[in-house]
Design an enzyme around this catalytic site. Structure first.
Site, PDB file in Angstrom:
ATOM      1  CD  GLN A 265       1.752   9.954   6.761  1.00 19.45           C
ATOM      2  OE1 GLN A 265       1.184   8.957   7.150  1.00 19.45           O
ATOM      3  NE2 GLN A 265       2.813  10.452   7.380  1.00 19.45           N
TER       4      GLN A 265
ATOM      5  CG  ASN B 286      -2.526   8.761   6.176  1.00 16.23           C
ATOM      6  OD1 ASN B 286      -2.174   9.924   6.338  1.00 16.23           O
ATOM      7  ND2 ASN B 286      -1.845   7.743   6.651  1.00 16.23           N
TER       8      ASN B 286
ATOM      9  CG  HIS C 283      -0.466   0.392   2.489  1.00 16.75           C
ATOM     10  ND1 HIS C 283      -1.260   0.862   3.517  1.00 16.75           N
ATOM     11  CD2 HIS C 283       0.798   0.394   2.964  1.00 16.75           C
ATOM     12  CE1 HIS C 283      -0.505   1.139   4.565  1.00 16.75           C
ATOM     13  NE2 HIS C 283       0.755   0.861   4.257  1.00 16.75           N
ATOM     14  CG  ASP C 284       4.199   1.984   2.427  1.00 11.93           C
ATOM     15  OD1 ASP C 284       3.264   2.609   2.958  1.00 11.93           O
ATOM     16  OD2 ASP C 284       5.026   1.299   3.059  1.00 11.93           O
TER      17      ASP C 284
HETATM   18  N1  SAM Z   1       5.505  -4.307   8.165  1.00  6.62           N
HETATM   19  C1  SAM Z   1       5.456  -3.310   9.202  1.00  6.62           C
HETATM   20  C2  SAM Z   1       4.059  -3.165   9.744  1.00  6.62           C
HETATM   21  O1  SAM Z   1       3.077  -3.426   9.049  1.00  6.62           O
HETATM   22  O2  SAM Z   1       3.924  -2.758  10.907  1.00  6.62           O
HETATM   23  C3  SAM Z   1       5.970  -1.957   8.743  1.00  6.62           C
HETATM   24  C4  SAM Z   1       5.277  -1.370   7.556  1.00  6.62           C
HETATM   25  S1  SAM Z   1       5.923   0.222   7.112  1.00  6.62           S
HETATM   26  C5  SAM Z   1       4.571   0.974   6.377  1.00  6.62           C
HETATM   27  C6  SAM Z   1       6.983  -0.122   5.749  1.00  6.62           C
HETATM   28  C7  SAM Z   1       8.295  -0.731   6.129  1.00  6.62           C
HETATM   29  O3  SAM Z   1       9.052  -1.025   4.940  1.00  6.62           O
HETATM   30  C8  SAM Z   1       9.159   0.172   6.976  1.00  6.62           C
HETATM   31  O4  SAM Z   1       9.664  -0.537   8.072  1.00  6.62           O
HETATM   32  C9  SAM Z   1      10.265   0.593   6.027  1.00  6.62           C
HETATM   33  O5  SAM Z   1      11.481   0.886   6.688  1.00  6.62           O
HETATM   34  C10 SAM Z   1      10.391  -0.623   5.153  1.00  6.62           C
HETATM   35  N2  SAM Z   1      10.977  -0.313   3.846  1.00  6.62           N
HETATM   36  C11 SAM Z   1      10.666   0.725   3.039  1.00  6.62           C
HETATM   37  N3  SAM Z   1      11.413   0.687   1.911  1.00  6.62           N
HETATM   38  C12 SAM Z   1      12.205  -0.407   2.022  1.00  6.62           C
HETATM   39  C13 SAM Z   1      13.199  -0.981   1.182  1.00  6.62           C
HETATM   40  N4  SAM Z   1      13.492  -0.421   0.014  1.00  6.62           N
HETATM   41  N5  SAM Z   1      13.801  -2.121   1.603  1.00  6.62           N
HETATM   42  C14 SAM Z   1      13.470  -2.675   2.802  1.00  6.62           C
HETATM   43  N6  SAM Z   1      12.546  -2.175   3.639  1.00  6.62           N
HETATM   44  C15 SAM Z   1      11.919  -1.048   3.257  1.00  6.62           C
HETATM   45  C1  ASE Z   2       2.182   3.396   5.970  1.00  6.83           C
HETATM   46  C2  ASE Z   2       1.208   3.258   6.926  1.00  6.83           C
HETATM   47  C3  ASE Z   2       0.811   4.383   7.602  1.00  6.83           C
HETATM   48  C4  ASE Z   2       2.769   4.622   5.654  1.00  6.83           C
HETATM   49  C5  ASE Z   2       2.377   5.770   6.316  1.00  6.83           C
HETATM   50  C6  ASE Z   2       1.401   5.644   7.308  1.00  6.83           C
HETATM   51  C7  ASE Z   2      -0.155   4.582   8.613  1.00  6.83           C
HETATM   52  C8  ASE Z   2      -0.147   5.932   8.901  1.00  6.83           C
HETATM   53  N1  ASE Z   2       0.797   6.561   8.106  1.00  6.83           N
HETATM   54  O1  ASE Z   2       2.562   2.302   5.285  1.00  6.83           O
HETATM   55  C9  ASE Z   2      -0.993   3.547   9.310  1.00  6.83           C
HETATM   56  C10 ASE Z   2      -2.407   3.547   8.855  1.00  6.83           C
HETATM   57  N2  ASE Z   2      -3.103   4.726   9.270  1.00  6.83           N
HETATM   58  C11 ASE Z   2      -3.591   5.590   8.365  1.00  6.83           C
HETATM   59  C12 ASE Z   2      -4.253   6.809   8.866  1.00  6.83           C
HETATM   60  O2  ASE Z   2      -3.492   5.387   7.186  1.00  6.83           O
END
Ligand code: SAM
Ligand code: ASE
Length: 347
Positions: A308, A304, A257-258
């Site tokens: 973001q 969001n 989703h990112d």
């Molecule tokens: N999986 C965790 C969760 O759901 O709680 C974290 C999700 S967070 C939105 C995205 C994660 O992907 C972060 O920890 C970020 O550091 C990692 N990330 C982003 N780009 C990355 C990359 N190119 N290689 C490895 N990890 C990456």
């Molecule tokens: C991501 C998850 C989140 C990146 C940015 C983010 C969340 C907040 N900011 O992967 C968690 C979900 N909450 C919302 C409001 O989307």
């Protein structure tokens, strides 16, 4: 959907929506000032003046904040010998105090410090179709996770946000499918290790490697994962560039989703290449309904993702298409009834 005649006369729903941000900010302020923590620490009801004094605020401001918290059912009020006294509700005690094992305090903090500011530029984000870090925080165009991690403090806050929701939904997502046959699991973008911890507690034979960027691995080791967790290890890398090691299950929680469809397909194709036949991939994501009617939480999360990140929330059919295009088959979806759901595919 038709509204009732009464609703047309007096649009309560719209009035509530206008107030929505005030409700959020009232709860955020009470958390940030430490109202719920103080009432927990004291262990009994306190007067508004006593709370104001202990927290170093104006008496009048605190009095109004506490009144609004009572209206929001975040505090209870009673009168005792002519004195008005406030105490926590069960809900605020369990979820809004910092030290509670189920705390949402860190989600609240991140919403208040970061998400709220990004949402003040929602109109611009929609006009332009891109994230609002530049406007909200004065930082010029950087890669997604460089802006999310623009300082060590901000990175830690983001990690605490990521960690906190799994206090509530972690068990559901790792047990939605039986993963007991997978012993060598990689959690790509595994962040603080919250999902890894859920896995080893649900599956006694599993070992989990948290794969994340070097800075994140360092922080996770320092603040989140104890070295006694023998079945959890770390691997530093960039999942778009560096090799993805052998595993029999790859978990990607809130990763797809990112990213845009193109980047998501690039990543899932790399994961598919790393898979042996029989290996699996498990996506953990919020899911939009196919009929576009909800869930409202996920629809808001998708906004969001716009303010973001580069990504968006998707429907099951969109994840299915991405996974199949990347070479996965037998894709199955399980809903948990909470925010996050699970999609499982095999090579
Ligand atoms: N999986 C965790 C969760 O759901 O709680 C974290 C999700 S967070 C939105 C995205 C994660 O992907 C972060 O920890 C970020 O550091 C990692 N990330 C982003 N780009 C990355 C990359 N190119 N290689 C490895 N990890 C990456
Ligand atoms: C991501 C998850 C989140 C990146 C940015 C983010 C969340 C907040 N900011 O992967 C968690 C979900 N909450 C919302 C409001 O989307």
């Amino acid at each position: 959907m038709e509204v009732s005649k009464q609703e047309l006369e007096y649009p309560q729903m719209l009035l509530n929506y206008m107030d929505g941000f005030m409700i959020s900010k009232t709860m955020f302020a009470a958390c940030e000032l430490g109202v719920f923590d103080l009432l927990l620490e004291v262990g009994g009801p306190l007067s508004s003046n006593a709370i104001a004094e202990r927290l170093g605020t104006s008496a009048d401001g605190m009095d109004r904040l506490l009144a609004a918290c009572v209206g929001l059912r975040l505090l209870e009020v009673k009168e005792h010998q002519g004195e008005v006294l406030y105490s926590n509700t069960d809900l605020s005690q369990m979820y809004l105090t910092k030290a509670s094992p189920r705390t949402l305090y860190y989600s609240v903090a991140y919403y208040s410090h970061t998400i709220y500011h990004c949402f003040s530029h929602l109109t611009d984000a929609i006009r332009e179709g891109k994230s609002q870090y530049e406007r909200a925080f004065g930082i010029s165009s950087m890669e997604l996770f460089e802006s999310l991690y623009r300082s060590e403090e901000e990175m830690l806050k983001f990690m605490q946000l990521m960690n906190s929701i799994w206090n509530i939904c972690g068990k559901d997502v790792v047990t939605a499918f039986d993963l007991s046959t997978f012993t060598n699991i990689f959690d790509l973008g595994g962040c603080t290790g919250a999902i890894a911890k859920e896995c080893i507690s649900a599956y006694p034979r599993s070992r989990v490697t948290i794969y994340d960027l070097p800075k994140v691995v360092e922080m996770a080791g320092r603040y989140f994962v104890s070295p006694d967790e023998e079945r959890i290890t770390f691997h530093e890398g960039d999942f778009f560039k560096d090799p993805i090691p052998d595993a029999d299950l790859y978990i990607l929680a809130r990763i797809i989703h990112d990213w845009t469809d193109d980047r998501s397909l690039e990543l899932l194709t790399r994961v598919n290449k790393a898979c042996k036949p029989g290996s699996g991939v498990l996506l953990i994501e919020a899911l939009l309904e196919e009929d576009r009617r909800g869930p409202i939480t996920t629809q808001l999360y998708s906004l969001n993702m716009l303010v973001q990140t580069e990504g968006k929330e998707r429907m099951p059919s969109e994840y299915l298409k991405l996974l199949e295009s990347a070479g996965f088959k037998d894709v199955q979806i399980r809903k948990t009834g909470k925010i996050y759901n699970v999609i499982f595919g095999r090579k």
